[in-house]
Write an enzyme that holds these catalytic residues in place. Structure first.
Site, PDB file in Angstrom:
ATOM      1  N   LYS A 185       4.295  -7.980  36.427  1.00  0.00           N
ATOM      2  CA  LYS A 185       3.530  -8.418  37.592  1.00  0.00           C
ATOM      3  C   LYS A 185       2.251  -7.624  37.720  1.00  0.00           C
ATOM      4  O   LYS A 185       2.321  -6.407  37.653  1.00  0.00           O
ATOM      5  CB  LYS A 185       4.421  -8.188  38.822  1.00  0.00           C
ATOM      6  CG  LYS A 185       3.759  -8.514  40.126  1.00  0.00           C
ATOM      7  CD  LYS A 185       4.683  -8.189  41.263  1.00  0.00           C
ATOM      8  CE  LYS A 185       3.902  -8.349  42.548  1.00  0.00           C
ATOM      9  NZ  LYS A 185       4.579  -7.857  43.686  1.00  0.00           N
ATOM     10  N   LYS A 211       5.263  -3.208  37.280  1.00  0.00           N
ATOM     11  CA  LYS A 211       4.488  -3.687  38.418  1.00  0.00           C
ATOM     12  C   LYS A 211       3.267  -2.790  38.571  1.00  0.00           C
ATOM     13  O   LYS A 211       3.382  -1.594  38.821  1.00  0.00           O
ATOM     14  CB  LYS A 211       5.342  -3.648  39.685  1.00  0.00           C
ATOM     15  CG  LYS A 211       4.548  -4.018  40.939  1.00  0.00           C
ATOM     16  CD  LYS A 211       5.431  -4.228  42.140  1.00  0.00           C
ATOM     17  CE  LYS A 211       4.590  -4.506  43.371  1.00  0.00           C
ATOM     18  NZ  LYS A 211       5.400  -4.799  44.550  1.00  0.00           N
TER      19      LYS A 211
END
Ligand code: PBG
Length: 311
Positions: free
Chosen positions: A238, A185
């Site tokens: 992500k 992330k």
């Protein structure tokens, strides 16, 4: 002599036979924001078409989308009052919603985001210390498991959180509750609209001391491999569209299912181009195909209602 590739492109039926990448309804995960109270469908100005629902307005929405083929949701709680105790309260916003959703739609897969940022006063995903944050996250995950969630998805980027969560789940005999870890992330500016939706804009500084530096690739592979060792069942990359190289490499290097999160800013960007008539709506499909072609097994996206209708 030359090869006639165009024979494969003659018409839609022929093209369909040669298509290498497919999106199935089961690949799609719809992110849902839940708020307290009743009769609420609150628009999010930076994400036209996306709403925050109270439980009573969410259930009929889910029914509608399930009839279109929705099979999975990722749930975010947006509490009215800040305070971390609410994040793991047995009768908290998310826990109550999970119980009600699983009761109404037992076969809908429910994934919960496990993080503190909508609950802390400063809007950060931690309480200062890494390891005490992990203990809290484990407590939140267990409370979600008690409510009947299928998968918990820690999105905080603390070190060792999968280890803490896995241990806590096993200690409480939740050996069927899966962990989808937001492993790679990045500290991305594409999360802007989400922070408005989830009321978690950091009051000071940024998230760069815990989310990944946008320039790093090898480190993403280390993060993923650590999470798998700690007990993650599935891993997340992500954002998605600006990180297709990371999705591709993750797919080449690991056997765990890979979920890509097509985040709020990516949605806002495409949606506004389509709404303004700058791009044709087909760019949405094309972008989802790109994410799958890169190697994602499943996609979390605010475009899911649109995609279900298309499918
Ligand atoms: C919470 C969280 C965020 C997102 C998912 N979980 C925000 C952030 O880390 O700042 C972003 C999702 C999106 O942009 O759609 N930690």
């Amino acid at each position: 002599m030359f090869k006639r590739f165009r024979d494969r492109r003659l018409d839609e039926e022929t093209r369909a036979r040669y298509r290498e990448t497919l999106i199935m309804k089961e690949d799609l995960i719809w992110p849902v924001f839940i708020v307290e109270g009743a009769s609420k469908t609150i628009a999010i100005p930076s994400m036209p078409g996306v709403y925050r629902y109270s439980l009573d307005t969410l259930l009929p929405k889910l029914e509608e989308y399930i009839s279109l083929g929705l099979t999975s949701i990722l749930l975010f709680g947006v509490p009215e009052q800040k305070g971390i105790e609410q994040a793991y309260a047995g009768d908290g916003l998310v826990q109550t919603a999970v119980r009600a959703i699983k009761q109404s739609f037992p076969s809908l897969e429910v994934i919960t985001d496990v993080c503190l940022c909508s609950y802390t006063e400063d809007g950060h995903c931690h309480i200062g210390d890494n390891d005490s944050t992990c203990e809290l996250l484990a407590r939140i995950a267990v409370s979600h498991a008690q409510a009947g969630v299928d998968i918990v998805a820690p999105s905080d980027m603390m070190d060792g959180r999968v280890h803490y969560i896995k241990k806590a789940l096993l200690d409480e005999n939740f050996n069927k509750t899966k962990i989808l870890s937001y492993s790679a992330k990045y500290a991305s500016s594409f999360y802007g609209p989400f922070r408005e939706a989830a009321d978690c804009v950091p009051k000071n500084g940024d998230r760069k001391t815990y989310q990944m530096d946008i320039c790093n690739v090898q480190e993403a592979m280390e993060e993923i491999s650590a999470d798998i060792e700690e007990g993650a069942d599935q891993i997340m990359v992500k954002p998605a569209l600006a990180y297709l190289d990371i999705i591709y490499r993750a797919k080449q290097s690991f056997k765990a299912p890979i979920v890509a999160y097509n985040v709020s800013g990516e949605y806002a960007m495409l949606n506004s181009a389509v709404q303004n008539g700058v791009l044709a709506p087909d760019v949405i499909w094309e972008s989802m195909i790109a994410i799958k072609r890169a190697g994602a097994d499943r996609i979390v996206s605010y475009h899911v209602p649109y995609l279900l209708e298309k499918l």
